[in-house]
Write a protein that holds these residues in place. Structure first.
Motif, short mmCIF file in Angstrom:
data_model
loop_
_atom_site.label_atom_id
_atom_site.label_comp_id
_atom_site.label_asym_id
_atom_site.label_seq_id
_atom_site.Cartn_x
_atom_site.Cartn_y
_atom_site.Cartn_z
N PHE A 3 1.07 -1.11 -0.15
CA PHE A 3 0.41 0.12 0.01
C PHE A 3 0.74 1.05 -0.12
O PHE A 3 0.60 2.06 -1.06
CB PHE A 3 -0.76 -0.08 1.60
N LEU A 4 1.90 1.25 0.69
CA LEU A 4 2.69 2.38 0.80
C LEU A 4 3.49 2.76 -0.85
O LEU A 4 3.70 3.75 -0.73
CB LEU A 4 3.49 2.22 1.80
N ALA A 5 3.91 1.72 -0.74
CA ALA A 5 4.28 1.56 -2.53
C ALA A 5 3.86 2.42 -3.79
O ALA A 5 4.11 3.63 -4.40
CB ALA A 5 5.08 0.09 -2.80
N LYS A 6 2.28 1.97 -3.30
CA LYS A 6 1.14 2.88 -4.02
C LYS A 6 1.41 3.79 -3.76
O LYS A 6 0.78 4.88 -4.78
CB LYS A 6 -0.34 1.89 -4.44
N ILE A 7 0.59 4.68 -2.33
CA ILE A 7 0.97 5.94 -2.36
C ILE A 7 2.03 6.59 -2.59
O ILE A 7 2.09 8.05 -2.74
CB ILE A 7 0.61 5.97 -0.65
N TYR A 8 3.17 6.19 -2.39
CA TYR A 8 4.07 7.33 -3.23
C TYR A 8 4.14 7.78 -4.13
O TYR A 8 4.71 8.77 -4.42
CB TYR A 8 5.90 6.17 -3.39
N VAL A 9 3.50 6.86 -5.41
CA VAL A 9 3.25 7.41 -6.94
C VAL A 9 1.62 7.52 -6.66
O VAL A 9 0.74 8.14 -7.89
CB VAL A 9 3.61 6.69 -7.80
N ILE A 10 1.32 8.07 -6.00
CA ILE A 10 -0.04 8.63 -5.60
C ILE A 10 -0.67 10.29 -6.56
O ILE A 10 -1.15 10.13 -7.39
CB ILE A 10 -0.60 9.22 -3.74
N ALA A 11 0.31 11.31 -7.13
CA ALA A 11 0.71 12.20 -8.04
C ALA A 11 0.14 11.36 -9.21
O ALA A 11 -0.68 11.92 -10.11
CB ALA A 11 1.46 12.36 -7.25
N LEU A 12 0.15 10.56 -9.56
CA LEU A 12 0.09 9.62 -10.44
C LEU A 12 -1.27 9.11 -11.13
O LEU A 12 -2.09 8.89 -11.74
CB LEU A 12 1.21 8.41 -11.17
N MET A 13 -1.88 9.30 -9.80
CA MET A 13 -3.25 8.27 -9.55
C MET A 13 -4.21 8.91 -9.99
O MET A 13 -4.83 10.37 -9.42
CB MET A 13 -3.54 7.63 -8.60
N ASP A 14 -5.38 8.56 -10.33
CA ASP A 14 -7.02 9.29 -10.32
C ASP A 14 -7.74 9.28 -8.85
O ASP A 14 -7.28 8.78 -8.38
CB ASP A 14 -7.46 8.58 -11.76
N LYS A 15 -8.43 10.56 -8.99
CA LYS A 15 -9.18 10.51 -7.50
C LYS A 15 -9.72 9.39 -7.60
O LYS A 15 -9.83 8.97 -6.21
CB LYS A 15 -10.22 11.67 -8.08
#
Length: 181
Positions: free
Chosen positions: A90-102
């Motif tokens: 989960f934290l690895a995914k959150i690291y690239v949160i700026a790349l995700m849609d809302k």
């Protein structure tokens, strides 16, 4: 001996257990498959760290420490403890949160909350049971024997609460940072 061997010996220092019970108790802080646990128990028995009593009706084995096992635990707890291993996808995914849609971000936080709410609901009855022991003067010895388990369950409960609060904080911060863009 490997760390799992010592963990099993520590579990058995509290009270004799079956392999299944060991798996249940260990889930508070350690992940191991049944096959690993039974393999290690077999080696510990061969090396005279544990012994077992077999139930002839159910074929269950209840393991307990030998004197050699007690001595091994006593020596191991004095050794330096290495830094815990931390892996959190989960934290690895959150690291690239700026790349995700809302919607993906909201789904990630909701999934995380669901996970920790489930863990909290599992911890709650265990915590209540242990706190009842703490407050019962007729069960002092049982409380004493369960004290380490209480500390671990309480820590896990605190971690669940903190993680849920962090998810709320992080999602609010995300909205304030990205909804204006």
């Amino acid at each position: 001996m490997n760390t799992l061997s010592y963990v099993l010996l520590c579990m058995l220092a509290r009270k004799p257990c079956t392999g299944y019970e060991l798996k249940q108790y260990m889930e508070l802080f350690w992940q191991a498959h049944h096959s690993q646990i039974y393999t290690v128990l077999g080696k510990l028995e061969t090396q005279n760290y544990v012994e077992f009593e077999a139930d002839t009706e159910t074929t269950k084995k209840t393991y307990s420490l030998t004197q050699k096992g007690i001595e091994a635990v006593s020596e191991w707890v004095l050794e330096d403890t290495p830094e815990p291993i931390n892996r959190d996808e989960f934290l690895a995914k959150i690291y690239v949160i700026a790349l995700m849609d809302k919607s993906t971000v909201i789904q990630l936080f909701n999934d995380r909350r669901r996970h920790y709410k489930k863990r909290a609901s599992i911890n709650k009855p265990k915590l209540e049971e242990l706190e009842a022991l703490q407050n019962d003067p007729t069960r002092k010895e049982e409380w004493r024997n369960s004290f380490g388990r209480y500390l671990i369950v309480k820590r896990r409960d605190d971690i669940c609460r903190e993680e849920l609060a962090w998810c709320d904080w992080a999602e609010d911060l995300y909205h304030s940072a990205f909804d204006k863009i």
